[in-house]
Design an enzyme around this catalytic site. Structure first.
Site, PDB file in Angstrom:
ATOM      1  N   MET A 155    -116.140 -10.112 -22.090  1.00 36.11           N
ATOM      2  CA  MET A 155    -115.913  -8.697 -22.437  1.00 36.11           C
ATOM      3  C   MET A 155    -116.398  -7.810 -21.303  1.00 36.11           C
ATOM      4  SD  MET A 155    -114.878  -6.491 -24.644  1.00 36.11           S
ATOM      5  CE  MET A 155    -114.902  -6.927 -26.364  1.00 36.11           C
ATOM      6  N   GLY A 156    -115.564  -7.685 -20.274  1.00 35.38           N
ATOM      7  CA  GLY A 156    -115.878  -6.801 -19.154  1.00 35.38           C
ATOM      8  C   GLY A 156    -114.928  -5.628 -19.179  1.00 35.38           C
ATOM      9  N   ARG A 157    -114.504  -5.190 -17.989  1.00 38.57           N
ATOM     10  CA  ARG A 157    -113.616  -4.019 -17.903  1.00 38.57           C
ATOM     11  C   ARG A 157    -112.297  -4.251 -18.644  1.00 38.57           C
ATOM     12  NH1 ARG A 157    -115.705  -4.140 -12.016  1.00 38.57           N
ATOM     13  NH2 ARG A 157    -114.679  -6.137 -12.173  1.00 38.57           N
ATOM     14  N   ILE A 158    -111.621  -5.370 -18.338  1.00 42.90           N
ATOM     15  CA  ILE A 158    -110.319  -5.608 -18.974  1.00 42.90           C
ATOM     16  C   ILE A 158    -110.510  -5.913 -20.464  1.00 42.90           C
ATOM     17  CG2 ILE A 158    -108.203  -7.016 -18.926  1.00 42.90           C
ATOM     18  CD1 ILE A 158    -108.835  -7.481 -15.884  1.00 42.90           C
ATOM     19  N   ARG A 234    -107.829 -16.695 -15.297  1.00 41.89           N
ATOM     20  CA  ARG A 234    -107.470 -17.588 -14.188  1.00 41.89           C
ATOM     21  C   ARG A 234    -107.180 -18.978 -14.758  1.00 41.89           C
ATOM     22  NH1 ARG A 234    -106.712 -13.818 -11.440  1.00 41.89           N
ATOM     23  NH2 ARG A 234    -107.635 -13.245  -9.433  1.00 41.89           N
ATOM     24  N   GLU A 263    -100.400 -22.837  -9.281  1.00 41.23           N
ATOM     25  CA  GLU A 263     -99.408 -21.745  -9.288  1.00 41.23           C
ATOM     26  C   GLU A 263     -98.599 -21.776  -7.999  1.00 41.23           C
ATOM     27  OE1 GLU A 263    -101.383 -18.044 -10.119  1.00 41.23           O
ATOM     28  OE2 GLU A 263    -102.174 -18.773 -12.009  1.00 41.23           O
ATOM     29  N   HIS A 282     -98.115 -14.999 -13.631  1.00 45.57           N
ATOM     30  CA  HIS A 282     -99.293 -14.295 -13.099  1.00 45.57           C
ATOM     31  C   HIS A 282     -98.962 -12.833 -12.749  1.00 45.57           C
ATOM     32  CE1 HIS A 282    -103.360 -14.984 -10.921  1.00 45.57           C
ATOM     33  NE2 HIS A 282    -103.271 -13.737 -11.394  1.00 45.57           N
TER      34      HIS A 282
HETATM   35  P1  NAP Z   1    -115.426  -8.002 -15.283  1.00 43.42           P
HETATM   36  O1  NAP Z   1    -115.487  -6.566 -15.629  1.00 43.42           O
HETATM   37  O2  NAP Z   1    -116.383  -8.551 -14.283  1.00 43.42           O
HETATM   38  O3  NAP Z   1    -115.547  -8.837 -16.644  1.00 43.42           O
HETATM   39  C1  NAP Z   1    -115.742 -10.208 -16.681  1.00 43.42           C
HETATM   40  C2  NAP Z   1    -116.609 -10.528 -17.882  1.00 43.42           C
HETATM   41  O4  NAP Z   1    -116.740 -11.961 -17.974  1.00 43.42           O
HETATM   42  C3  NAP Z   1    -118.013  -9.934 -17.798  1.00 43.42           C
HETATM   43  O5  NAP Z   1    -118.228  -9.138 -18.928  1.00 43.42           O
HETATM   44  C4  NAP Z   1    -118.937 -11.152 -17.777  1.00 43.42           C
HETATM   45  O6  NAP Z   1    -120.071 -10.877 -18.564  1.00 43.42           O
HETATM   46  C5  NAP Z   1    -118.068 -12.237 -18.416  1.00 43.42           C
HETATM   47  N1  NAP Z   1    -118.459 -13.578 -17.951  1.00 43.42           N
HETATM   48  C6  NAP Z   1    -118.678 -13.987 -16.689  1.00 43.42           C
HETATM   49  N2  NAP Z   1    -119.050 -15.287 -16.689  1.00 43.42           N
HETATM   50  C7  NAP Z   1    -119.077 -15.676 -17.981  1.00 43.42           C
HETATM   51  C8  NAP Z   1    -119.395 -16.898 -18.634  1.00 43.42           C
HETATM   52  N3  NAP Z   1    -119.816 -17.967 -17.940  1.00 43.42           N
HETATM   53  N4  NAP Z   1    -119.311 -16.951 -19.975  1.00 43.42           N
HETATM   54  C9  NAP Z   1    -118.930 -15.854 -20.694  1.00 43.42           C
HETATM   55  N5  NAP Z   1    -118.606 -14.681 -20.138  1.00 43.42           N
HETATM   56  C10 NAP Z   1    -118.681 -14.590 -18.802  1.00 43.42           C
HETATM   57  O7  NAP Z   1    -113.980  -8.397 -14.734  1.00 43.42           O
HETATM   58  P2  NAP Z   1    -112.555  -7.776 -15.146  1.00 43.42           P
HETATM   59  O8  NAP Z   1    -112.219  -6.689 -14.193  1.00 43.42           O
HETATM   60  O9  NAP Z   1    -112.548  -7.508 -16.611  1.00 43.42           O
HETATM   61  O10 NAP Z   1    -111.633  -9.035 -14.786  1.00 43.42           O
HETATM   62  C11 NAP Z   1    -111.822 -10.270 -15.431  1.00 43.42           C
HETATM   63  C12 NAP Z   1    -111.015 -11.358 -14.768  1.00 43.42           C
HETATM   64  O11 NAP Z   1    -109.648 -11.191 -15.085  1.00 43.42           O
HETATM   65  C13 NAP Z   1    -111.043 -11.351 -13.241  1.00 43.42           C
HETATM   66  O12 NAP Z   1    -112.156 -12.064 -12.731  1.00 43.42           O
HETATM   67  C14 NAP Z   1    -109.725 -11.987 -12.845  1.00 43.42           C
HETATM   68  O13 NAP Z   1    -109.904 -13.357 -12.542  1.00 43.42           O
HETATM   69  C15 NAP Z   1    -108.873 -11.823 -14.091  1.00 43.42           C
HETATM   70  N6  NAP Z   1    -107.677 -10.989 -13.829  1.00 43.42           N
HETATM   71  C16 NAP Z   1    -106.441 -11.535 -13.937  1.00 43.42           C
HETATM   72  C17 NAP Z   1    -105.320 -10.763 -13.709  1.00 43.42           C
HETATM   73  C18 NAP Z   1    -103.942 -11.348 -13.816  1.00 43.42           C
HETATM   74  O14 NAP Z   1    -103.059 -10.935 -13.078  1.00 43.42           O
HETATM   75  N7  NAP Z   1    -103.691 -12.261 -14.731  1.00 43.42           N
HETATM   76  C19 NAP Z   1    -105.461  -9.409 -13.367  1.00 43.42           C
HETATM   77  C20 NAP Z   1    -106.743  -8.876 -13.279  1.00 43.42           C
HETATM   78  C21 NAP Z   1    -107.845  -9.674 -13.518  1.00 43.42           C
HETATM   79  P3  NAP Z   1    -121.472 -11.645 -18.276  1.00 43.42           P
HETATM   80  O15 NAP Z   1    -121.719 -11.523 -16.810  1.00 43.42           O
HETATM   81  O16 NAP Z   1    -122.452 -10.935 -19.133  1.00 43.42           O
HETATM   82  O17 NAP Z   1    -121.272 -13.045 -18.727  1.00 43.42           O
END
Ligand code: NAP
Length: 316
Positions: A155-158, A234, A263, A282
């Site tokens: 539960m981060g930005r997205i 991912r 991919e 993707h």
């Molecule tokens: P973000 O704000 O950093 O959110 C990621 C969340 O994952 C954080 O809240 C983090 O919280 C949690 N996390 C990290 N490691 C973890 C673990 N081991 N267990 C449980 N939770 C964990 O990132 P975002 O901007 O939302 O983006 C998330 C991901 O989406 C990116 O890293 C990227 O790979 C993917 N993405 C994919 C696309 C696509 O085209 N499909 C587009 C954009 C992004 P904690 O640190 O508290 O665990």
């Protein structure tokens, strides 16, 4: 001699024009085909900045060969394709493109949830193929989304963006992170509890050593047989062998994937035999405005770094 900026894929002219006055901008001019490794190696040896795509493996060997390199700007928020330790050791900055893609990726994630639950792509195919013979009471029925329970892993930005959309569907939302957050109307759950209680499980963590293979046979077995798994994060976070078995044996109801271990997904991958799987190439952040904004952040970071100014969106 101007410092060299090497771009690993053909980008629109307007995205790079701001760099052209001060730097020698070189670019792999193919849009579909990634730059071959040997070309990238040679270009990296001469470059002060690399502007990379998530499909480029920027590993230790490449980083150590790139003796003039000062920055790697990655056109993505994820940076699992870059060896950060190697970059850090060499004092090379690495930047990503957070925030600007959050809402667009949340749109896609929620769209994929709906498409998977309501079998949208499968249903469209029946219209085009002539299989649609009549309206039937249980034809093309799927899982109800309104009022269902959504479990977000990461539960981060997205994740928060998806949560806002889920509010409009009156969904109950639970989440699992490594750290608990204080969020309104959202419940924290341990991973196993989230998996067993959710109607929709959505993965939105980065791919790291810790999250690699996080969803395997044990985790899929915990899910309801009516549940859908959605992965927009991912490939590699979900064990695809275990997912194939779970979908084939109907241990879970369906899955929606925007990302894969390999991919593009090879056409002979057995996942493609499954009718309870929705697949996308993707496209999480693939909004026109969003992609231009992402490129803008990369260009800004490269210009700041090469001018010796402070760099935004550094991940190392
Ligand atoms: P973000 O704000 O950093 O959110 C990621 C969340 O994952 C954080 O809240 C983090 O919280 C949690 N996390 C990290 N490691 C973890 C673990 N081991 N267990 C449980 N939770 C964990 O990132 P975002 O901007 O939302 O983006 C998330 C991901 O989406 C990116 O890293 C990227 O790979 C993917 N993405 C994919 C696309 C696509 O085209 N499909 C587009 C954009 C992004 P904690 O640190 O508290 O665990």
């Amino acid at each position: 001699m101007k410092p060299i900026v090497y771009i690993t894929r053909k980008l629109p002219e307007e995205a790079i024009k701001g760099l052209e006055n001060s730097y020698e901008v070189r670019m792999w001019r193919e849009e579909e085909k990634p730059v071959p490794r040997e070309v990238l190696m040679e270009e990296a040896k001469k470059a002060s900045a690399l502007w990379t795509m998530l499909s480029d493996q920027i590993d230790r060997e490449l980083i150590e060969a790139a003796t003039d390199l000062k920055i790697i700007a990655n056109l993505a928020v994820g940076y699992n394709n870059i060896d950060l330790d190697a970059a850090r050791e060499r004092g090379i900055a690495v930047t990503n493109t957070p925030e600007v893609l959050t809402e667009t990726t949340a749109d896609l994630a929620f769209g994929l949830l709906l498409a998977t639950a309501r079998r949208l792509i499968e249903a469209e195919k029946t219209v085009r193929s002539g299989e649609w013979q009549s309206w039937t009471p249980m034809g093309m029925t799927g899982q109800d989304v309104y009022g269902a329970t959504l479990g977000i892993i990461g539960m981060g930005r997205i994740g928060e963006g998806v949560c806002r959309r889920a509010g409009g569907f009156d969904m109950k939302v639970m989440y699992h992170n490594r750290t608990r957050r204080s969020l309104e109307d959202v419940e924290y759950a341990e991973l196993d509890e989230l998996l067993s209680k959710s109607d929709f499980v959505m993965i939105l963590t980065p791919l790291t050593e810790e999250t690699k293979g996080m969803i395997g046979k044990r985790e899929l077995d915990l899910m309801k047989d009516t549940a859908c798994l959605i992965n927009v994060a991912r490939g590699g976070i979900v064990d695809e062998e275990a997912l194939y078995d779970a979908l084939k044996e109907r241990k879970i109801w369906a899955a929606g994937l925007d990302v894969f271990e390999q991919e593009p997904l090879p056409l002979d991958n057995k996942l493609l035999e499954l009718d309870n799987l929705t697949v996308l190439p993707h496209i999480g952040s693939a909004g026109i405005r969003t992609r231009h904004q992402m490129m803008g952040l990369n260009a800004e970071a490269i210009a700041a770094c090469l001018a010796g100014q402070s760099i935004k969106n550094r991940v190392c």
